[in-house]
Design an enzyme around this catalytic site. Structure first.
Site, PDB file in Angstrom:
ATOM      1  N   LYS B  49       0.841  -1.203   0.000  1.00 13.43           N
ATOM      2  CA  LYS B  49       0.000   0.000   0.000  1.00 13.43           C
ATOM      3  C   LYS B  49       0.875   1.251   0.000  1.00 13.43           C
ATOM      4  CE  LYS B  49      -3.957  -2.121   2.183  1.00 13.43           C
ATOM      5  NZ  LYS B  49      -3.356  -3.459   2.408  1.00 13.43           N
ATOM      6  N   GLY B  50       0.386   2.294  -0.626  1.00 12.89           N
ATOM      7  CA  GLY B  50       1.126   3.552  -0.602  1.00 12.89           C
ATOM      8  C   GLY B  50       1.941   3.787  -1.861  1.00 12.89           C
ATOM      9  N   CYS B  51       1.938   2.820  -2.780  1.00 10.71           N
ATOM     10  CA  CYS B  51       2.642   3.025  -4.055  1.00 10.71           C
ATOM     11  C   CYS B  51       1.609   3.393  -5.110  1.00 10.71           C
ATOM     12  CB  CYS B  51       3.357   1.763  -4.506  1.00 10.71           C
ATOM     13  SG  CYS B  51       4.558   1.180  -3.319  1.00 10.71           S
ATOM     14  N   GLN B  52       1.975   4.294  -6.017  1.00 12.85           N
ATOM     15  CA  GLN B  52       1.029   4.675  -7.081  1.00 12.85           C
ATOM     16  C   GLN B  52       0.856   3.553  -8.087  1.00 12.85           C
ATOM     17  OE1 GLN B  52       0.656   8.181  -9.276  1.00 12.85           O
ATOM     18  NE2 GLN B  52       1.191   9.517  -7.598  1.00 12.85           N
ATOM     19  N   SER B  53       1.916   2.766  -8.297  1.00  8.93           N
ATOM     20  CA  SER B  53       1.794   1.613  -9.182  1.00  8.93           C
ATOM     21  C   SER B  53       1.599   0.379  -8.304  1.00  8.93           C
ATOM     22  CB  SER B  53       3.054   1.480 -10.026  1.00  8.93           C
ATOM     23  OG  SER B  53       4.176   1.480  -9.171  1.00  8.93           O
TER      24      SER B  53
END
Lengths: 413, 137
Positions: B49-53
């Site tokens: 969680k927390g990654c754009q990809s």
């Protein structure tokens, strides 16, 4: 855009760029190219100075002081309201409510409708909405038992009008659609949408977050019941927005928040509420923000909002033609009526990779779902790259953007 | 090799790059060459969680050592997690937890990656450390 914008004067881009201090900097070693205007526009020095001068020389709390500074601050704040009224051609200043932004305005209306809806009533939104014009209505439906209906879209990213007509009925109490789609740039036929909704007695709220900076909006001509937008997308400060509501509707809605300024009399037994617009403006407002918005309205009116739109339109066509020559660009949102927003993907490249490599070359674009996950789901993609233009952008910047895209693609494939 | 030694290796590798393009080409190549993520582990639970990809991380113990496997749908994210896997995988959970990573800052990824990605990077490290805590005895 094919809606004929009546431009009477061409924007002197180099001259207006001088008004925007932020544009004159290097990012990662290259001159900044700012193509993320649909997310937020930059601020001209006229707006920055208005805010700064207010804090330097004029600050005081408004609406209650008898002293000179308070009266001055009140006058400035109320003048800003008047400027917004004129900008939207709203009939009365008290129909202009200051809020925190578009999201705040929509939530205010959605909250107010809690008392006006009953189970089985219907609210119509569209596939093209920003999450902030979806979620407040879903929450309203949960509170009241009303049902949410959605106008579908086609491949080009246009609303399917015939489907809207089918959704309308006597059960429809409210229609909430955007004027311009933030993700795709589609300009929706809101005049027709409003007229038709009124035949069924439904109120219409227009999310104007993406429209007021591009072309002239006249809420009386549109006959919109509610029209909302944010200052920060109109060259003004963040944290302030506008709710225009017809007086008859605003009087029907209960206050949103309780506190100072929104009351007429308070006893422990009973409080009576203040008149419009103060009924909806509890607490000390964002005074500097309101004044900054007033300055932004002055700025855009001096340039002429339709002149601005005409230049942005020229940039849009220039960019699309150039991007087509790359042969690897897939466009999302190809509506006939379209604002200066380009949502796209490069074949074989993840949008985040392209966005990061553009950033390395000083170019700011948006990547992701743009708070419109239903649209992305419709196209079965996780997100897009989005370039959105303002009147301070140039064709030379678009040329740089094209070279940067080519380079990014070469690196990724 | 210890985590410190592996970090030194990465820092040295990056010291040869003269511009952002060379650096990113290297990261992208790392991404392209990161293979071997077990397909059955490509689950929503394994997405960081927390990654754009989308970045998937799977971890398991092999004897005393913690092994990381990772994948991403974006090449730069994949290159970044590949760097982290290269440094942290095949180490004991205790070593993973006791080492404060310094190479990311030293190779200039903190300042050059956009905030979202930088957050992605910190989410990656956080998740990897969480596995190390879970596998600590």
């Amino acid at each position: 855009m094919d809606l004929a914008i009546q431009a009477n004067q061409k924007i002197d881009v180099q001259k207006v760029r001088e008004d925007f201090p932020v544009l004159h900097q290097k990012v990662n070693g290259s001159p900044l190219v700012y193509f993320d205007n649909a997310a937020s526009t930059q601020k001209p020095k006229q707006v920055i100075e208005a805010i700064s001068n207010y804090y330097k020389y004029e600050h005081s709390n408004i609406h209650r002081g008898v002293h000179t500074l308070s009266l001055k601050a009140t006058e400035k704040y109320e003048n800003a309201r008047g400027k917004v009224q004129a900008f939207l051609n709203a009939p009365k200043p008290e129909e202009i409510i200051f809020t925190k932004g578009t999201t705040g305005s929509i939530n205010l209306v959605a909250n107010g409708f809690t008392t006006l809806l009953k189970p089985g009533d219907e609210i119509i939104i569209s596939y093209l909405e920003h999450h902030s014009n979806i979620v407040p209505w879903q929450m309203l439906c949960e509170r009241t038992g009303a049902i949410l209906k959605v106008i579908p879209m086609n491949e080009a990213g246009e609303l399917i009008y015939a489907e809207y007509e089918k959704l309308l009925s006597r059960k429809t109490k409210l229609v909430a659609v955007n004027h311009v789609s933030n993700a795709l740039g589609t300009i929706n036929p809101i005049q027709q949408i409003i007229n038709q909704a009124h035949q069924y007695g439904a109120a219409v709220l227009i999310d104007g977050a993406q429209s007021v900076s591009h072309f002239k909006v006249d809420v009386q001509a549109l006959n919109a019941d509610f029209y909302v937008f944010s200052a920060h997308k109109l060259y003004g400060p963040t944290g302030v927005g506008i709710l225009f509501g017809k007086e008859e509707w605003l009087n029907k809605l209960p206050p949103y928040q309780g506190g100072g300024d929104m009351i007429k009399t308070v006893t422990f037994e009973k409080t009576t509420y203040n008149e419009l617009p103060h009924k909806f403006e509890a607490g000390t407002p964002n005074i500097a923000g309101g004044i900054g918005l007033g300055a932004a309205v002055d700025y855009i009116e001096t340039l002429g909002v339709n002149n601005v739109g005409a230049w942005e339109d020229e940039l849009l066509h220039y960019a699309v033609d150039k991007m087509k020559t790359l042969g690897t660009v897939r466009f999302y949102g190809t509506a006939k009526n379209k604002a200066a927003v380009i949502s796209f993907l490069l074949d074989g490249c993840h949008p985040y990779d392209v966005g990061a490599l553009l950033d390395q070359q000083g170019i700011a674009v948006r990547t992701g779902h743009h708070c419109t996950q239903p649209i992305m789901d419709w196209y079965k993609i996780p997100g897009t790259l989005r370039a959105s233009f303002s009147f301070y952008n140039t064709k030379e910047e678009i040329d740089k953007f094209i070279i940067a895209l080519e380079r990014a693609q070469k690196m990724l494939l | 090799m210890t985590i410190k030694e592996k970090e030194e290796e990465v820092i040295e590798e990056f010291s040869f790059f003269e511009d952002w393009m060379a650096k990113y080409e290297y990261i992208i190549d790392l991404g392209k060459n990161l293979n071997g993520y077990p397909p059955e582990q490509k689950t929503p639970e394994n997405i960081i969680k927390g990654c754009q990809s989308q970045v998937w991380l799977h971890a398991y113990m092999d004897g005393e050592k913690l092994i990381y496997k990772a994948d991403s749908d974006a090449l730069i994210s994949k290159g970044l997690i590949s760097l982290l896997v290269g440094v942290l995988s095949d180490q004991t959970p205790a070593d993973i937890l006791s080492n404060k990573l310094k190479f990311i800052e030293e190779i200039g990824l903190n300042e050059h990656l956009s905030p979202n990605r930088s957050n992605g990077l910190s989410s990656m490290i956080k998740t990897m450390k969480a596995y190390a805590i879970a596998f600590s005895k």
